[in-house]
Enzyme design. Sequence first.
Site, short mmCIF file in Angstrom:
data_model
loop_
_atom_site.label_atom_id
_atom_site.label_comp_id
_atom_site.label_asym_id
_atom_site.label_seq_id
_atom_site.Cartn_x
_atom_site.Cartn_y
_atom_site.Cartn_z
N SER A 8 44.24 91.94 12.44
CA SER A 8 44.73 93.26 12.03
C SER A 8 45.25 94.02 13.24
O SER A 8 44.51 94.32 14.17
CB SER A 8 43.58 94.05 11.39
OG SER A 8 43.95 95.41 11.30
N HIS A 33 48.32 91.03 9.93
CA HIS A 33 47.83 91.98 8.92
C HIS A 33 48.16 93.40 9.37
O HIS A 33 47.81 93.81 10.49
CB HIS A 33 46.31 91.81 8.75
CG HIS A 33 45.69 92.65 7.69
ND1 HIS A 33 45.66 92.29 6.36
CD2 HIS A 33 45.06 93.86 7.75
CE1 HIS A 33 45.03 93.22 5.65
NE2 HIS A 33 44.65 94.19 6.48
N ASP A 35 47.90 97.44 8.41
CA ASP A 35 47.20 98.43 7.59
C ASP A 35 48.00 99.72 7.53
O ASP A 35 48.21 100.38 8.55
CB ASP A 35 45.83 98.73 8.21
CG ASP A 35 44.88 97.54 8.08
OD1 ASP A 35 44.64 97.12 6.94
OD2 ASP A 35 44.41 97.04 9.12
N MET A 37 48.10 103.49 6.01
CA MET A 37 47.18 104.50 5.45
C MET A 37 47.90 105.83 5.29
O MET A 37 48.81 106.14 6.05
CB MET A 37 46.00 104.70 6.40
CG MET A 37 45.26 103.44 6.73
SD MET A 37 43.99 103.72 7.96
CE MET A 37 43.41 102.05 8.21
N HIS A 66 48.72 95.68 3.97
CA HIS A 66 47.61 96.26 3.19
C HIS A 66 47.88 97.75 3.03
O HIS A 66 47.76 98.51 3.98
CB HIS A 66 46.31 95.98 3.97
CG HIS A 66 45.09 96.54 3.34
ND1 HIS A 66 43.88 96.58 4.00
CD2 HIS A 66 44.85 97.06 2.10
CE1 HIS A 66 42.97 97.12 3.22
NE2 HIS A 66 43.53 97.42 2.06
N MET A 68 46.99 101.15 1.89
CA MET A 68 45.89 102.03 1.50
C MET A 68 46.44 103.41 1.22
O MET A 68 46.21 104.37 1.96
CB MET A 68 44.85 102.08 2.63
CG MET A 68 43.98 100.85 2.70
SD MET A 68 43.16 100.66 4.30
CE MET A 68 44.44 99.77 5.17
N MET A 137 37.31 94.28 0.16
CA MET A 137 37.01 95.13 1.31
C MET A 137 35.52 95.02 1.63
O MET A 137 34.67 95.31 0.79
CB MET A 137 37.37 96.60 1.00
CG MET A 137 38.85 96.88 0.90
SD MET A 137 39.82 96.25 2.29
CE MET A 137 39.10 97.11 3.69
N GLY A 142 39.80 102.47 5.95
CA GLY A 142 40.21 103.67 6.70
C GLY A 142 40.02 103.56 8.20
O GLY A 142 40.72 104.22 8.96
N GLY A 145 36.40 98.62 13.23
CA GLY A 145 35.15 98.67 13.99
C GLY A 145 33.92 99.07 13.19
O GLY A 145 32.90 99.47 13.74
N ASP A 175 38.20 91.55 4.27
CA ASP A 175 38.73 92.45 5.30
C ASP A 175 37.71 93.50 5.71
O ASP A 175 37.27 94.30 4.89
CB ASP A 175 39.99 93.13 4.71
CG ASP A 175 40.69 94.05 5.70
OD1 ASP A 175 40.29 94.09 6.88
OD2 ASP A 175 41.65 94.72 5.28
N GLY A 176 37.34 93.48 7.00
CA GLY A 176 36.49 94.53 7.55
C GLY A 176 35.17 94.01 8.09
O GLY A 176 34.43 93.32 7.39
N GLY A 177 34.92 94.31 9.36
CA GLY A 177 33.63 93.95 9.95
C GLY A 177 33.42 92.47 10.17
O GLY A 177 32.29 92.00 10.32
N GLY A 197 39.97 92.60 13.15
CA GLY A 197 40.63 93.49 14.11
C GLY A 197 39.86 93.57 15.41
O GLY A 197 40.19 92.92 16.41
#
Length: 217
Positions: A8, A33, A35, A37, A66, A68, A137, A142, A145, A175-177, A197
Site C-alpha cells: 500500500s 495498492h 488508498d 479517502m 481501494h 474509501m 478490512m 482510514g 499502522g 487489508d490492514g495490520g 503498508g
Amino acid sequence: MKKIIAPSLFSANLAFLYRDIEMLNQSEADWFHIDIMDTSFVPNISFGFLFTKYVRKYSNKPMDVHLMVLQPERYIEELKYCGTDHLHIHYEACIHLNKTIYSIKKNGMKVGVAVNPHTPIFLLQDIINDIDFVLLMSVNPGYSGQKFIHKTYQKLEDTKNLILKKDSSALIEVDGGINLKNYSLLFKNGADILVAGTTIFSNSNPKEIIHRMKLEN
Ligand code: DX5
Ligand code: ZN
C-alpha cells in the site's frame, strides 16, 4: 490460493515517491495498492486522480485501487482514465451496489467489494458471483499502522464458505495490520492477496520483506 502481495503506497515516503515506485517495480510485489479517502466515509484524506495517474505512468504492475469514499459511482470513469486495473468499492458506501459493480465492469476494470470489520459476510451472497475480489478490512479503514483485528480469521472462513457454496471465482484480499507474524497464517487460511503498508515501507529493506512474504510456507 494465489499468494499475491499488494504493497500500500499510503505508507510510502511521498517525498521520494518515484524512488518507492521504482523499488516496487524491481521487487517481487505483484500489484500497487492505492488508498483513496474522502474525509466522509473515513476520517482521513489521502490521494486523488493525479496521484493515481502518476503512479500508473511509472509503475509496471497492476493498480489495485481501494476507494474509501461515499457514492463511489461518481468516480468510476475518471479512475479508469487514470489507469486503474482493479477497483474496490465499499459495501457500506453504495446504495445501488449491483449497478455500481456493473458500471465498473462495463468500464473494463476488475471489481472488488470491500467490507468493514463490522459487516457480516452473508450480506454479499447476492453479489458474490458478480465480483472478482472480496476485500476484507482487517482494520477500520482510514489509517495505516493499525492493529490487526483478530476476528478477521472468522471473516476469512465465512468468505471462503460463501465462495464455495455459491461456486464463485472471487479471490479474497485482506487489508490492514498485516505483518510478519500473521501473513503466513492468513495465506494458509485462504487469503489470496495481502495488502501491507507499514510492514513493508517502515523496514530498511522493503524488497526483502516482500520476498519473505512471497516465500512458500
Ligand atoms: C487502511 C488502508 C490500508 C492501509 C494498510 O484504510 O486501506 O490499505 O494503507 O496499511 P497497514 O499495512 O499499515 O495497516
Ligand atoms: Zn487499502
